[in-house]
Scaffold this motif. Structure first.
Motif, short mmCIF file in Angstrom:
data_model
loop_
_atom_site.label_atom_id
_atom_site.label_comp_id
_atom_site.label_asym_id
_atom_site.label_seq_id
_atom_site.Cartn_x
_atom_site.Cartn_y
_atom_site.Cartn_z
N LYS A 1 8.18 -5.10 -7.84
CA LYS A 1 8.17 -5.21 -6.44
C LYS A 1 6.97 -5.79 -5.78
O LYS A 1 6.76 -6.60 -4.97
CB LYS A 1 8.87 -4.20 -5.66
N ASN A 2 5.83 -5.00 -6.36
CA ASN A 2 4.51 -5.52 -5.60
C ASN A 2 4.04 -6.66 -6.08
O ASN A 2 3.50 -7.46 -5.53
CB ASN A 2 3.56 -4.18 -5.72
N GLN A 3 4.37 -6.92 -7.39
CA GLN A 3 4.08 -8.21 -8.01
C GLN A 3 4.61 -9.34 -7.15
O GLN A 3 4.18 -10.35 -6.75
CB GLN A 3 4.53 -8.27 -9.37
N ARG A 4 5.89 -9.20 -6.75
CA ARG A 4 6.90 -10.30 -6.06
C ARG A 4 6.15 -10.32 -4.82
O ARG A 4 6.14 -11.26 -4.15
CB ARG A 4 8.30 -9.95 -6.09
N ARG A 5 5.61 -9.26 -4.02
CA ARG A 5 5.07 -9.25 -3.07
C ARG A 5 3.66 -9.99 -2.83
O ARG A 5 3.57 -10.79 -1.94
CB ARG A 5 4.77 -7.83 -2.03
N ARG A 6 2.94 -9.91 -4.17
CA ARG A 6 1.78 -10.62 -4.11
C ARG A 6 2.03 -12.02 -4.06
O ARG A 6 1.30 -13.07 -3.45
CB ARG A 6 1.01 -10.03 -5.46
N GLU A 7 3.01 -12.48 -4.89
CA GLU A 7 3.57 -13.75 -4.80
C GLU A 7 3.85 -14.28 -3.51
O GLU A 7 3.58 -15.38 -3.29
CB GLU A 7 4.70 -14.08 -5.89
N SER A 8 4.73 -13.55 -2.73
CA SER A 8 5.00 -14.07 -1.37
C SER A 8 3.97 -14.14 -0.50
O SER A 8 3.85 -15.00 0.46
CB SER A 8 5.87 -12.88 -0.73
N GLU B 1 0.95 -1.45 0.08
CA GLU B 1 -0.09 0.05 -0.07
C GLU B 1 0.82 1.06 0.07
O GLU B 1 0.53 2.27 -0.60
CB GLU B 1 -0.85 0.05 1.23
N ALA B 2 1.89 1.08 0.82
CA ALA B 2 2.91 2.32 0.95
C ALA B 2 3.54 2.52 -0.59
O ALA B 2 3.71 3.81 -0.89
CB ALA B 2 3.90 2.18 1.91
N ALA B 3 3.92 1.33 -1.15
CA ALA B 3 4.52 1.65 -2.38
C ALA B 3 3.41 2.25 -3.52
O ALA B 3 3.89 2.89 -4.22
CB ALA B 3 5.14 0.30 -3.09
N GLU B 4 2.19 1.66 -3.38
CA GLU B 4 1.27 2.05 -4.36
C GLU B 4 0.90 3.76 -4.03
O GLU B 4 1.06 4.45 -5.26
CB GLU B 4 0.15 1.48 -4.11
N GLU B 5 0.97 4.10 -2.86
CA GLU B 5 0.73 5.47 -2.55
C GLU B 5 2.12 6.35 -3.44
O GLU B 5 1.78 7.51 -3.62
CB GLU B 5 0.87 5.83 -1.17
N SER B 6 3.30 5.85 -3.23
CA SER B 6 4.43 6.31 -3.48
C SER B 6 4.61 6.66 -5.17
O SER B 6 5.22 7.54 -5.60
CB SER B 6 5.86 5.82 -3.11
N LEU B 7 3.77 5.81 -6.14
CA LEU B 7 3.58 5.85 -7.40
C LEU B 7 3.22 7.38 -7.79
O LEU B 7 3.42 7.82 -8.86
CB LEU B 7 2.53 5.00 -7.92
N ALA B 8 2.27 7.92 -6.75
CA ALA B 8 1.72 9.23 -7.20
C ALA B 8 2.66 10.48 -7.12
O ALA B 8 2.69 11.23 -7.75
CB ALA B 8 0.68 9.64 -6.21
N PHE B 9 4.00 9.99 -6.56
CA PHE B 9 4.92 11.10 -6.40
C PHE B 9 6.20 10.96 -7.07
O PHE B 9 7.04 11.49 -6.84
CB PHE B 9 5.19 11.15 -4.75
N THR B 10 6.12 9.96 -8.14
CA THR B 10 7.57 9.70 -8.94
C THR B 10 7.06 10.19 -10.50
O THR B 10 5.75 9.72 -10.78
CB THR B 10 7.51 8.32 -8.69
N ASP B 11 8.03 10.72 -11.05
CA ASP B 11 7.75 11.13 -12.51
C ASP B 11 8.56 10.11 -13.48
O ASP B 11 8.53 10.06 -14.41
CB ASP B 11 8.34 12.48 -12.71
#
Length: 76
Positions: A52-59, A31-41
């Motif tokens: 990385k979130n895909q790997r987290r889903r697999e974990s 969730e924190a990573a998803e939120e950070s997507l809004a702040f990166t260009d």
């Protein structure tokens, strides 16, 4: 010189609790990573976060499978 190295006993009594905690932490990190997507260009950084979130889903799926295995062990 004699060494008496004995392995620690296999205590699985709290494995399910530990796995559940790991799932919770992983979801929070996603969730924190998803939120950070809004702040990166940077498209590269976006792709890294998504990968990385895909790997987290697999974990998480692996953790859940392990919880099921632990539940079957305690039933036996």
């Amino acid at each position: 010189m004699t060494y008496n190295n004995k392995p620690n006993p296999d205590d699985r009594s709290d494995n399910v609790e530990k796995l559940q905690s790991m799932i919770t932490n992983t979801i929070q990190n996603m969730e924190a990573a998803e939120e950070s997507l809004a702040f990166t260009d940077s498209e590269e950084q976006r792709q890294q976060i998504k990968a990385k979130n895909q790997r987290r889903r697999e974990s998480i799926e692996s953790f859940r499978a392990e919880i099921k295995d632990e539940a079957h062990r305690t039933e036996e």
